[in-house]
Design a protein around this motif. Structure first.
Motif, PDB file in Angstrom:
ATOM      1  N   ASN A   1     -27.916   8.860  61.871  1.00 41.62           N
ATOM      2  CA  ASN A   1     -29.037   8.220  62.559  1.00 41.62           C
ATOM      3  C   ASN A   1     -29.795   9.180  63.464  1.00 41.62           C
ATOM      4  OD1 ASN A   1     -28.390   5.824  61.345  1.00 41.62           O
ATOM      5  ND2 ASN A   1     -27.476   4.900  63.160  1.00 41.62           N
ATOM      6  N   SER A   2     -29.083  10.136  64.069  1.00 41.43           N
ATOM      7  CA  SER A   2     -29.728  11.053  65.003  1.00 41.43           C
ATOM      8  C   SER A   2     -30.750  11.962  64.312  1.00 41.43           C
ATOM      9  CB  SER A   2     -28.677  11.889  65.742  1.00 41.43           C
ATOM     10  OG  SER A   2     -28.065  12.808  64.855  1.00 41.43           O
ATOM     11  N   SER A   3     -30.644  12.112  62.990  1.00 42.87           N
ATOM     12  CA  SER A   3     -31.606  12.956  62.276  1.00 42.87           C
ATOM     13  C   SER A   3     -32.570  12.156  61.387  1.00 42.87           C
ATOM     14  CB  SER A   3     -30.860  13.993  61.425  1.00 42.87           C
ATOM     15  OG  SER A   3     -30.108  13.342  60.420  1.00 42.87           O
ATOM     16  N   TRP A   4     -32.466  10.823  61.395  1.00 41.93           N
ATOM     17  CA  TRP A   4     -33.319   9.989  60.550  1.00 41.93           C
ATOM     18  C   TRP A   4     -34.681   9.788  61.217  1.00 41.93           C
ATOM     19  CZ3 TRP A   4     -33.190   8.442  55.674  1.00 41.93           C
ATOM     20  CH2 TRP A   4     -34.062   7.430  55.268  1.00 41.93           C
ATOM     21  N   SER A   5     -35.759  10.104  60.528  1.00 41.71           N
ATOM     22  CA  SER A   5     -37.110   9.877  61.043  1.00 41.71           C
ATOM     23  C   SER A   5     -37.380   8.377  61.089  1.00 41.71           C
ATOM     24  CB  SER A   5     -38.136  10.552  60.136  1.00 41.71           C
ATOM     25  OG  SER A   5     -39.437  10.114  60.467  1.00 41.71           O
ATOM     26  N   THR A   6     -37.944   7.907  62.190  1.00 44.24           N
ATOM     27  CA  THR A   6     -38.191   6.467  62.324  1.00 44.24           C
ATOM     28  C   THR A   6     -39.622   6.066  61.965  1.00 44.24           C
ATOM     29  OG1 THR A   6     -38.573   6.744  64.696  1.00 44.24           O
ATOM     30  CG2 THR A   6     -36.347   6.091  63.996  1.00 44.24           C
ATOM     31  N   ASP A   7     -40.377   6.966  61.314  1.00 44.18           N
ATOM     32  CA  ASP A   7     -41.673   6.568  60.757  1.00 44.18           C
ATOM     33  C   ASP A   7     -41.391   5.865  59.440  1.00 44.18           C
ATOM     34  OD1 ASP A   7     -43.145   7.663  62.809  1.00 44.18           O
ATOM     35  OD2 ASP A   7     -43.439   9.577  61.792  1.00 44.18           O
ATOM     36  N   LEU A   8     -41.645   4.576  59.384  1.00 48.53           N
ATOM     37  CA  LEU A   8     -41.325   3.763  58.206  1.00 48.53           C
ATOM     38  C   LEU A   8     -42.551   3.658  57.301  1.00 48.53           C
ATOM     39  CD1 LEU A   8     -39.278   0.529  58.294  1.00 48.53           C
ATOM     40  CD2 LEU A   8     -41.363   0.599  56.951  1.00 48.53           C
ATOM     41  N   ARG A   9     -42.347   3.914  56.012  1.00 53.46           N
ATOM     42  CA  ARG A   9     -43.393   3.728  54.995  1.00 53.46           C
ATOM     43  C   ARG A   9     -42.776   2.989  53.829  1.00 53.46           C
ATOM     44  NH1 ARG A   9     -46.327   8.525  52.680  1.00 53.46           N
ATOM     45  NH2 ARG A   9     -47.509   6.952  51.593  1.00 53.46           N
ATOM     46  N   ILE A  10     -43.248   1.792  53.565  1.00 52.64           N
ATOM     47  CA  ILE A  10     -42.721   0.968  52.483  1.00 52.64           C
ATOM     48  C   ILE A  10     -42.799   1.750  51.174  1.00 52.64           C
ATOM     49  CG2 ILE A  10     -43.007  -1.190  51.174  1.00 52.64           C
ATOM     50  CD1 ILE A  10     -42.216  -1.799  54.014  1.00 52.64           C
ATOM     51  N   GLY A  11     -41.677   1.788  50.461  1.00 56.03           N
ATOM     52  CA  GLY A  11     -41.610   2.460  49.174  1.00 56.03           C
ATOM     53  C   GLY A  11     -41.370   3.957  49.244  1.00 56.03           C
ATOM     54  N   HIS A  12     -41.473   4.553  50.437  1.00 50.88           N
ATOM     55  CA  HIS A  12     -41.291   5.995  50.570  1.00 50.88           C
ATOM     56  C   HIS A  12     -40.209   6.366  51.578  1.00 50.88           C
ATOM     57  CE1 HIS A  12     -44.837   6.812  48.138  1.00 50.88           C
ATOM     58  NE2 HIS A  12     -45.423   5.836  48.794  1.00 50.88           N
ATOM     59  N   HIS A  13     -40.073   5.583  52.622  1.00 54.72           N
ATOM     60  CA  HIS A  13     -39.105   5.861  53.695  1.00 54.72           C
ATOM     61  C   HIS A  13     -38.834   4.530  54.391  1.00 54.72           C
ATOM     62  CE1 HIS A  13     -37.072   8.620  56.465  1.00 54.72           C
ATOM     63  NE2 HIS A  13     -37.541   7.885  57.451  1.00 54.72           N
ATOM     64  N   ASP A  14     -38.009   3.691  53.741  1.00 57.81           N
ATOM     65  CA  ASP A  14     -37.771   2.343  54.255  1.00 57.81           C
ATOM     66  C   ASP A  14     -36.276   2.027  54.232  1.00 57.81           C
ATOM     67  OD1 ASP A  14     -37.210   1.674  51.554  1.00 57.81           O
ATOM     68  OD2 ASP A  14     -39.214   0.898  51.214  1.00 57.81           O
ATOM     69  N   CYS A  15     -35.929   0.746  54.321  1.00 52.42           N
ATOM     70  CA  CYS A  15     -34.517   0.349  54.393  1.00 52.42           C
ATOM     71  C   CYS A  15     -33.725   0.769  53.157  1.00 52.42           C
ATOM     72  CB  CYS A  15     -34.372  -1.156  54.636  1.00 52.42           C
ATOM     73  SG  CYS A  15     -34.966  -2.194  53.281  1.00 52.42           S
ATOM     74  N   ARG A  16     -34.362   0.812  52.004  1.00 57.21           N
ATOM     75  CA  ARG A  16     -33.660   1.242  50.786  1.00 57.21           C
ATOM     76  C   ARG A  16     -33.283   2.722  50.870  1.00 57.21           C
ATOM     77  NH1 ARG A  16     -37.440  -2.561  49.210  1.00 57.21           N
ATOM     78  NH2 ARG A  16     -39.058  -1.003  49.235  1.00 57.21           N
ATOM     79  N   HIS A  17     -34.215   3.542  51.322  1.00 58.21           N
ATOM     80  CA  HIS A  17     -33.958   4.976  51.456  1.00 58.21           C
ATOM     81  C   HIS A  17     -32.895   5.222  52.527  1.00 58.21           C
ATOM     82  CE1 HIS A  17     -38.010   4.528  49.776  1.00 58.21           C
ATOM     83  NE2 HIS A  17     -37.599   5.494  48.983  1.00 58.21           N
ATOM     84  N   TYR A  18     -32.996   4.473  53.613  1.00 52.98           N
ATOM     85  CA  TYR A  18     -32.003   4.596  54.685  1.00 52.98           C
ATOM     86  C   TYR A  18     -30.600   4.228  54.176  1.00 52.98           C
ATOM     87  CZ  TYR A  18     -29.441   3.617  58.975  1.00 52.98           C
ATOM     88  OH  TYR A  18     -28.478   3.595  59.962  1.00 52.98           O
ATOM     89  N   THR A  19     -30.495   3.085  53.503  1.00 55.97           N
ATOM     90  CA  THR A  19     -29.193   2.630  52.997  1.00 55.97           C
ATOM     91  C   THR A  19     -28.636   3.620  51.983  1.00 55.97           C
ATOM     92  OG1 THR A  19     -29.789   0.327  53.414  1.00 55.97           O
ATOM     93  CG2 THR A  19     -28.014   0.720  51.829  1.00 55.97           C
ATOM     94  N   ASN A  20     -29.470   4.082  51.054  1.00 52.01           N
ATOM     95  CA  ASN A  20     -29.014   5.073  50.073  1.00 52.01           C
ATOM     96  C   ASN A  20     -28.578   6.371  50.751  1.00 52.01           C
ATOM     97  OD1 ASN A  20     -29.145   3.812  47.535  1.00 52.01           O
ATOM     98  ND2 ASN A  20     -31.344   4.159  47.389  1.00 52.01           N
ATOM     99  N   GLY A  21     -29.352   6.841  51.733  1.00 56.44           N
ATOM    100  CA  GLY A  21     -29.017   8.082  52.417  1.00 56.44           C
ATOM    101  C   GLY A  21     -27.721   7.976  53.200  1.00 56.44           C
ATOM    102  N   LEU A  22     -27.548   6.878  53.923  1.00 61.17           N
ATOM    103  CA  LEU A  22     -26.329   6.693  54.702  1.00 61.17           C
ATOM    104  C   LEU A  22     -25.123   6.517  53.783  1.00 61.17           C
ATOM    105  CD1 LEU A  22     -24.937   6.502  57.403  1.00 61.17           C
ATOM    106  CD2 LEU A  22     -25.683   4.104  57.557  1.00 61.17           C
ATOM    107  N   ALA A  23     -25.291   5.787  52.689  1.00 57.41           N
ATOM    108  CA  ALA A  23     -24.196   5.622  51.726  1.00 57.41           C
ATOM    109  C   ALA A  23     -23.798   6.975  51.136  1.00 57.41           C
ATOM    110  CB  ALA A  23     -24.597   4.657  50.611  1.00 57.41           C
ATOM    111  N   GLU A  24     -24.787   7.816  50.850  1.00 54.91           N
ATOM    112  CA  GLU A  24     -24.471   9.140  50.292  1.00 54.91           C
ATOM    113  C   GLU A  24     -23.642   9.959  51.288  1.00 54.91           C
ATOM    114  OE1 GLU A  24     -26.620  13.125  48.457  1.00 54.91           O
ATOM    115  OE2 GLU A  24     -27.847  11.365  48.885  1.00 54.91           O
ATOM    116  N   VAL A  25     -23.999   9.896  52.565  1.00 52.35           N
ATOM    117  CA  VAL A  25     -23.241  10.616  53.592  1.00 52.35           C
ATOM    118  C   VAL A  25     -21.815  10.067  53.687  1.00 52.35           C
ATOM    119  CG1 VAL A  25     -23.040  10.924  56.101  1.00 52.35           C
ATOM    120  CG2 VAL A  25     -25.220  11.367  54.950  1.00 52.35           C
TER     121      VAL A  25
END
Length: 172
Positions: free
Chosen positions: A131-155
């Motif tokens: 979370n400390s390195s996740w950008s909080t500028d949200l763009r639907i379809g490019h940087h949203d809850c799906r990308h966050y969930t996938n990224g955190l799951a990968e970690v």
């Protein structure tokens, strides 16, 4: 998608690793017709209109996090019920987002899927570091809850694009 269709380990006390889940819920919207529309889309399983989040269920051996069931991590607009925020998001513009973390007393009984055991000794701390390195500028379809969930799951579990796997498993 069925609930908890992927089972956690048969003997969860045999491991000291944390269990990791993905959950889905309806997107939030302004009260009235927009909110009713999103709830109907969620009931019909319209995937782009679902909010995804990750849940960590710490193993019983982790004493630094005295919680009863889990910790939810999600990424959403700062004000998800503001109609102007929704219009900006739907037009593709970046909007202010926020990472939310909260404790839960029990896992959701619908639309919640076990995705694996954490590779980390302490998944909650690993999630906070992510979370400390996740950008909080949200763009639907490019940087949203799906990308966050996938990224955190990968970690946490080492699997890329876990939401695609879940979609594939539950639509076939």
């Amino acid at each position: 998608m069925a609930s908890l269709s992927i089972s956690p380990p048969s003997n969860p006390t045999a491991t000291t690793r944390d269990e990791v889940y993905v959950a889905a819920m309806p997107l939030r919207a302004t009260k009235g017709p927009p909110q009713l529309l999103l709830k109907a889309a969620f009931a019909l399983n319209v995937r782009p209109l679902q909010h995804f989040m990750l849940i960590i269920k710490p193993s019983s051996s982790v004493s630094s996090h005295p919680i009863s069931q889990g910790v939810v991590f999600d990424f959403q607009p700062q004000d998800p019920e503001d109609i102007f925020v929704a219009l900006a998001a739907l037009s593709g513009r970046a909007i202010p987002g926020t990472i939310l973390t909260r404790k839960i007393s029990k896992l959701p009984n619908k639309r919640c899927w076990y995705i694996g055991l954490s590779n980390s000794d302490n998944a909650v701390e690993a999630a906070y570091k992510f979370n400390s390195s996740w950008s909080t500028d949200l763009r639907i379809g490019h940087h949203d809850c799906r990308h966050y969930t996938n990224g955190l799951a990968e970690v946490l579990i080492g699997e890329k694009n876990v939401l695609e796997r879940l979609r594939t498993e539950y639509t076939s």
